[in-house]
Design a protein around this motif. Structure first.
Motif, short mmCIF file in Angstrom:
data_model
loop_
_atom_site.label_atom_id
_atom_site.label_comp_id
_atom_site.label_asym_id
_atom_site.label_seq_id
_atom_site.Cartn_x
_atom_site.Cartn_y
_atom_site.Cartn_z
N LEU A 180 51.17 28.39 39.31
CA LEU A 180 50.80 29.78 39.60
C LEU A 180 49.86 29.86 40.80
N ASP A 181 48.99 28.86 40.95
CA ASP A 181 48.09 28.82 42.09
C ASP A 181 48.90 28.70 43.39
N LEU B 210 49.16 43.08 38.15
CA LEU B 210 48.12 42.35 38.87
C LEU B 210 47.50 41.29 37.96
N TRP B 211 47.16 40.19 38.56
CA TRP B 211 46.63 39.08 37.78
C TRP B 211 45.69 38.23 38.62
N ALA B 212 44.86 37.45 37.92
CA ALA B 212 43.92 36.58 38.62
C ALA B 212 43.83 35.26 37.89
N LEU B 213 43.65 34.20 38.67
CA LEU B 213 43.43 32.88 38.08
C LEU B 213 41.92 32.63 38.05
N VAL B 214 41.45 32.15 36.90
CA VAL B 214 40.02 31.86 36.76
C VAL B 214 39.88 30.34 36.74
N SER C 205 42.27 29.49 33.39
CA SER C 205 42.94 30.56 32.66
C SER C 205 43.49 31.61 33.63
N ILE C 206 44.33 32.45 33.09
CA ILE C 206 44.88 33.57 33.86
C ILE C 206 44.45 34.86 33.18
#
Lengths: 452, 278
Positions: free
Chosen positions: B79-80, B108-112, B117-118
Motif C-alpha cells: 500500500l505504501d 481517503l486513507w492514510a498509512l500510520v 496500520s491503515i
C-alpha cells in the motif's frame, strides 16, 4: 427481505442499536476450563515468544502481528536461517524481537514472558510445552499435541499441576462461523434433524519435498542434537515416524476434531486403510481413508450409531477442497474455513426453515413462495432454487480468533475454546486411526480411555 | 554461445499463472527454489486478495471512518508503494479506482507508519491491488530466488509483468518481446521489469481513477522500471494518461521508460536508457 451476512463493519454499526449485537455475541464458546485471571490486567500487554518459525509458525506470525495487546519479544528456531530472517523481518515491521536457538535459551534469558506459542515439529511439542508450563508460562501449542499419546498425556498432566493455560491449536473451535453453526443450527434449531453421518476431507496435489537454500544447512551435529537424521528429514519432518504423525495428524487432526466437537461425543471405534504407495522416501502414508463410529442418542431418547468418514489424499487436489460435512435426515451442513465451500442443504421432508431465516439463523437467497392450495396453481417465471447460508461472516485471519481467545483467557476475560484436556480426546482417536492402519483391524475405544 | 539450460515452473495464483524460470542451476534445486517462491506467492495472495474473506484487504474494506487496522508487513509495504505510485502518476494509478463504481468519490486513507496500520478517513476502502499486486509479488519472489542463490531468473505474472534477474550465463540477458508471441520488437533484459497493459484481453477494464470511466487514452502501453511493482502500476497509469502527461510523469523518474506503439511505430518516452535490442 433477503438478509445479508453480517460483516464486521455492519456489526460495528449495528451494535450501536440496542440488541443488534446479539447474533455474534451469542457465539462465544463454552468451556469448563477456568480462566487464568491472575496478575495480568486487561490493559497491559502480554509478553510472548514464538517457538518454531517454520511454515506453521509463519501463519501464526501473520496473526500475532495484528493482534492488539500483546508484545512479541522473541522468536526461537534451531535453524539460524529461519531465525535470523524472521528477526530481521519483524524488526522491519516495528517489533523489537530477539532470536534464540532453543527454548532453554529463551527461558534462561527472557524473564518477563507470560506466554509462548509453540509451532515446532510435533515430537518437540511435549518437552517444550511441559518445560514452559513448569516455568510459569501459559502455552498455545499447535496440534498435534504430540507424536505420542504418552507425550500428549504428559501435557495435560503438567497443565493441571501448574494451573497454567494450555490451548491446543484447533483453530476452528474459535471460528465464529463454526461456533454459530454448531450452537444455533445443529444444537438449538436442530436443523439437520437426526445426524446420521459425517464426512470430511483434505485433498491436496502432489508436491515435491521441501529443500533449503544453499549455505544454510545445519551442521550434522546440530541436526543430531535436535533429533534429525539429516537436513532433508529436518525440512520434511511431517513425513517421518518419530517426528510427526503423517497426513492424518497434519491435516486430519483439525477435521477429525470437528467430528468429536460437533457430535458432542468421542468416537467409539475406528477402522482405517492407508499406504505409503506413492512417495518412496517417506515413512508415513500418502493417502488415508478412515471410518469412525459415534454412539449417539436421538431426540426420542433411543441410542443410535452415526458414522464419519475421513479421507486425506496427498497426490491429488480433486474432490472439492477441504471441508467437514454433517448430514442429517432433514438437512446437511457442509462447513469449511473457506466460506465459498460452505453449503447448506434442506431435505424436502424437513419443516419450513422460514422461522430460522426470520430469526437470522440462516440467510436465504430468495423468499420461499407459499405452498398455496393443492388444487390450484399460478404460472409465472421460473422460480430460482432456494439457497441458504450462514449469516455470519468472518474477516480475520483464520488463526486469529483462536489466538485471541488464548490471550483473553490469560487476561481472565474468556475461557479457552480448546484446552488440552478436551483436545486430548481428538488426539486419541487420531493416534488410534494410525494404529488401525498398522494392524488392519477395527479398534474399539471406551470413553474412559479417550480421556486424559 | 551455447544455449543455456533453463528450468520452467508454473503455478496458479492471483487469478492468473505465475512462472519461474531459472537458469544455470541443477533441476531439483531449481524446483525446490521455485516451490519456495510460489509458497510466498500464495501467502501474499491470502493477504492481498479482495476475494479472500480473511485477507487484510477484505478487512480494510470493512473499516468505518476513523477506524484503524494494523496490517501485515507485505500489505503495508504494497500500500505504501501504491500510494507513492498514485502520487508519482498524478492519480492516474490508484488502488481505489474500482471504488468509484460504488461510491461517489474516491475513499481517503492514510498509512500510520509507527503502528503499521491503515486509517480510513472517508468512504469505504474498497482496494483493488490487481494493477500492482502481481508486480509486488514478483519483487518479493525475486528476493526468495536470490536468497536461494539462484540469481539468473525470469519471473512472469500472467504474461503481463515480467521481472528479469541476472542474465543466464553467456547471454546478454533474457529475451523479452513487446506484444504478441514471438514479437519482433525484443530487448535483452536483466535486473529490471517490464509490464504491459492494454484493452486486448479484458476489454475496457482499466478505469481512469480521475474520472471513474474506462481508459481511452492509449490502446496498449509497456513500462520498464527497476521493480515489477513500479512497472505494473506505471503501465496501468500510462493507459489513462495523454502522451504529454506520460512525458511529464517519466521525466520525474529517470529509471522509468514507457513504450507506445501506434500504427506499427514504436516510441519511447522517458530518460531511462534503452536496454540492448535482441
Amino acid at each position: 427481505m433477503v438478509k445479508q451476512p453480517i460483516t464486521r463493519r455492519e456489526f460495528i454499526g449495528a451494535s450501536a442499536a440496542a440488541g443488534a449485537g446479539l447474533l455474534l455475541t451469542s457465539c462465544s464458546q463454552e468451556s469448563n476450563q477456568p480462566a487464568a485471571g491472575g496478575k495480568t490486567s486487561a490493559l497491559s500487554k502480554i509478553n510472548i515468544a514464538l517457538i518454531g518459525c517454520g511454515a506453521q509458525g509463519q501463519v501464526l506470525l501473520d496473526s500475532l502481528q495484528v493482534i492488539e495487546g500483546i508484545r512479541l519479544v522473541a522468536v526461537v528456531d534451531i535453524w539460524d536461517y529461519n531465525r535470523n530472517s524472521n528477526v530481521a523481518r519483524l524488526k522491519k515491521n516495528g517489533f523489537e524481537v530477539k532470536g534464540y536457538e532453543n527454548y532453554e535459551d529463551l527461558l534462561a534469558h527472557e524473564k518477563d514472558l507470560q506466554a509462548v506459542v509453540v509451532a515446532t515439529p510435533d515430537f518437540w511439542h511435549a518437552p517444550i510445552t511441559n518445560a514452559c508450563l513448569k516455568a510459569g508460562l501459559h502455552v498455545y501449542c499447535e496440534k498435534m499435541m504430540s507424536n505420542t499419546l504418552d507425550g500428549a498425556r504428559s501435557m495435560v498432566k503438567t497443565m493441571r499441576e501448574t494451573g497454567k493455560l494450555l490451548q491446543i491449536g484447533h483453530q476452528r473451535r474459535s471460528n465464529p462461523r463454526y461456533i454459530f453453526a454448531l450452537n444455533r443450527l445443529i444444537k438449538e434449531a436442530q436443523m439437520c434433524g437426526r445426524l446420521t453421518a459425517a464426512q470430511a476431507q483434505w485433498n491436496r496435489a502432489k508436491t515435491d519435498d521441501l529443500g533449503w537454500p544453499k549455505k544454510t544447512e545445519l551442521k550434522p551435529e546440530q541436526l543430531a542434537k535436535y533429533g534429525f537424521k539429516d537436513m532433508h528429514q529436518f525440512r520434511n519432518w511431517r513425513w517421518f515416524k518419530g517426528l510427526g504423525g503423517g497426513p492424518l495428524s497434519d491435516l486430519g487432526a483439525h477435521q477429525i476434531d470437528i467430528f468429536n466437537w460437533w457430535f458432542g461425543k468421542t468416537a467409539s471405534s475406528v477402522v482405517a486403510s492407508a499406504g505409503a504407495d506413492y512417495y518412496q522416501n517417506h515413512d508415513w502414508y500418502d493417502n488415508a481413508m478412515v471410518i469412525y463410529e459415534f454412539s449417539l442418542t436421538g431426540a426420542d431418547g433411543k441410542p443410535y450409531t452415526a458414522r464419519a468418514f475421513y479421507q486425506v489424499q496427498t497426490t491429488t487436489s480433486a474432490g472439492g477442497g477441504y471441508f467437514e460435512q454433517f448430514m442429517g435426515d432433514e438437512g446437511t451442513i457442509k462447513m469449511s474455513e473457506n466460506p465459498s465451500i460452505t453449503k447448506i442443504y434442506r431435505e424436502d421432508r424437513a419443516k419450513s426453515w422460514d422461522d430460522l431465516v426470520a430469526k437470522n439463523f440462516l440467510s436465504a437467497s430468495a423468499v420461499e413462495r407459499p405452498a398455496g392450495d393443492a388444487d390450484k396453481v399460478d404460472v409465472r417465471e421460473t422460480a430460482p432454487l432456494l439457497q441458504y447460508d450462514i449469516p455470519v461472516s468472518f474477516n480475520k485471519k483464520i488463526h486469529q480468533p483462536h489466538l485471541e481467545n488464548f490471550f483473553n483467557a490469560i487476561r481472565g476475560t474468556a475461557k479457552l475454546n480448546c484446552p488440552a484436556d478436551e483436545a486430548f480426546s481428538s488426539e486419541y482417536i487420531i493416534h488410534k486411526a494410525n494404529e488401525s492402519v498398522a494392524s488392519q483391524k477395527v479398534i474399539a475405544m471406551t470413553k474412559e480411555e479417550t480421556e486424559a | 554461445m551455447s544455449e543455456p539450460v533453463i528450468h520452467v515452473f508454473n503455478h496458479n495464483a492471483m487469478a492468473t499463472q505465475f512462472q519461474v524460470r531459472i537458469a544455470d542451476e541443477e533441476k531439483t534445486y531449481a524446483a525446490q527454489t521455485a516451490q519456495a517462491a510460489f509458497a510466498l506467492t500464495d501467502q501474499l495472495e491470502s493477504l492481498l486478495s479482495r476475494f479472500r474473506a480473511n485477507s487484510d484487504i477484505t478487512q480494510i474494506a470493512q473499516l468505518v471512518v476513523g477506524e484503524k487496522l494494523r496490517v501485515s508487513e507485505p500489505v503495508f509495504a504494497c500500500l505504501d508503494l501504491a500510494r507513492k505510485m498514485e502520487f508519482a502518476t498524478r492519480g492516474a494509478f490508484s488502488v481505489t479506482a474500482a471504488a468509484l463504481k460504488t461510491q461517489p468519490a474516491k475513499p481517503l486513507w492514510a498509512l500510520v507508519q509507527k503502528e503499521f496500520s491503515i486509517r480510513c478517513d472517508s468512504g469505504r476502502l474498497e482496494f483493488d491491488l490487481g494493477a500492482i499486486g502481481k508486480g509486488f509479488a514478483l519483487d518479493r519472489m525475486a528476493e526468495v530466488l536470490r536468497e536461494w542463490s539462484c540469481p539468473a531468473f525470469l519471473l512472469v505474472a500472467g504474461g503481463s509483468s515480467i521481472l528479469a534477474g541476472d542474465a543466464p550465463k553467456e547471454t546478454a540477458g533474457w529475451s523479452c518481446g513487446l506484444g504478441e508471441d514471438h514479437s519482433t520488437h525484443r530487448y535483452w533484459l536483466k535486473n529490471e521489469s517490464l509490464s504491459g497493459s492494454g484493452l486486448a484481453v479484458k476489454g475496457k477494464h482499466i478505469l481512469d481513477p480521475r474520472t471513474g470511466q474506462p481508459a481511452r487514452r492509449q490502446n496498449r502501453v509497456w513500462a520498464l522500471a527497476d521493480s515489477a511493482a513500479e512497472s505494473d502500476a506505471l503501465s496501468t497509469a500510462a493507459m489513462v494518461l495523454t502522451e504529454s502527461e506520460i512525458t511529464d510523469v517519466v521525466a520525474k523518474n529517470k529509471m522509468w521508460l514507457v513504450f507506445l506503439n501506434e500504427e506499427k511505430k514504436w516510441r519511447q518516452l522517458g530518460l531511462r536508457p534503452l536496454p540492448p535490442m535482441v
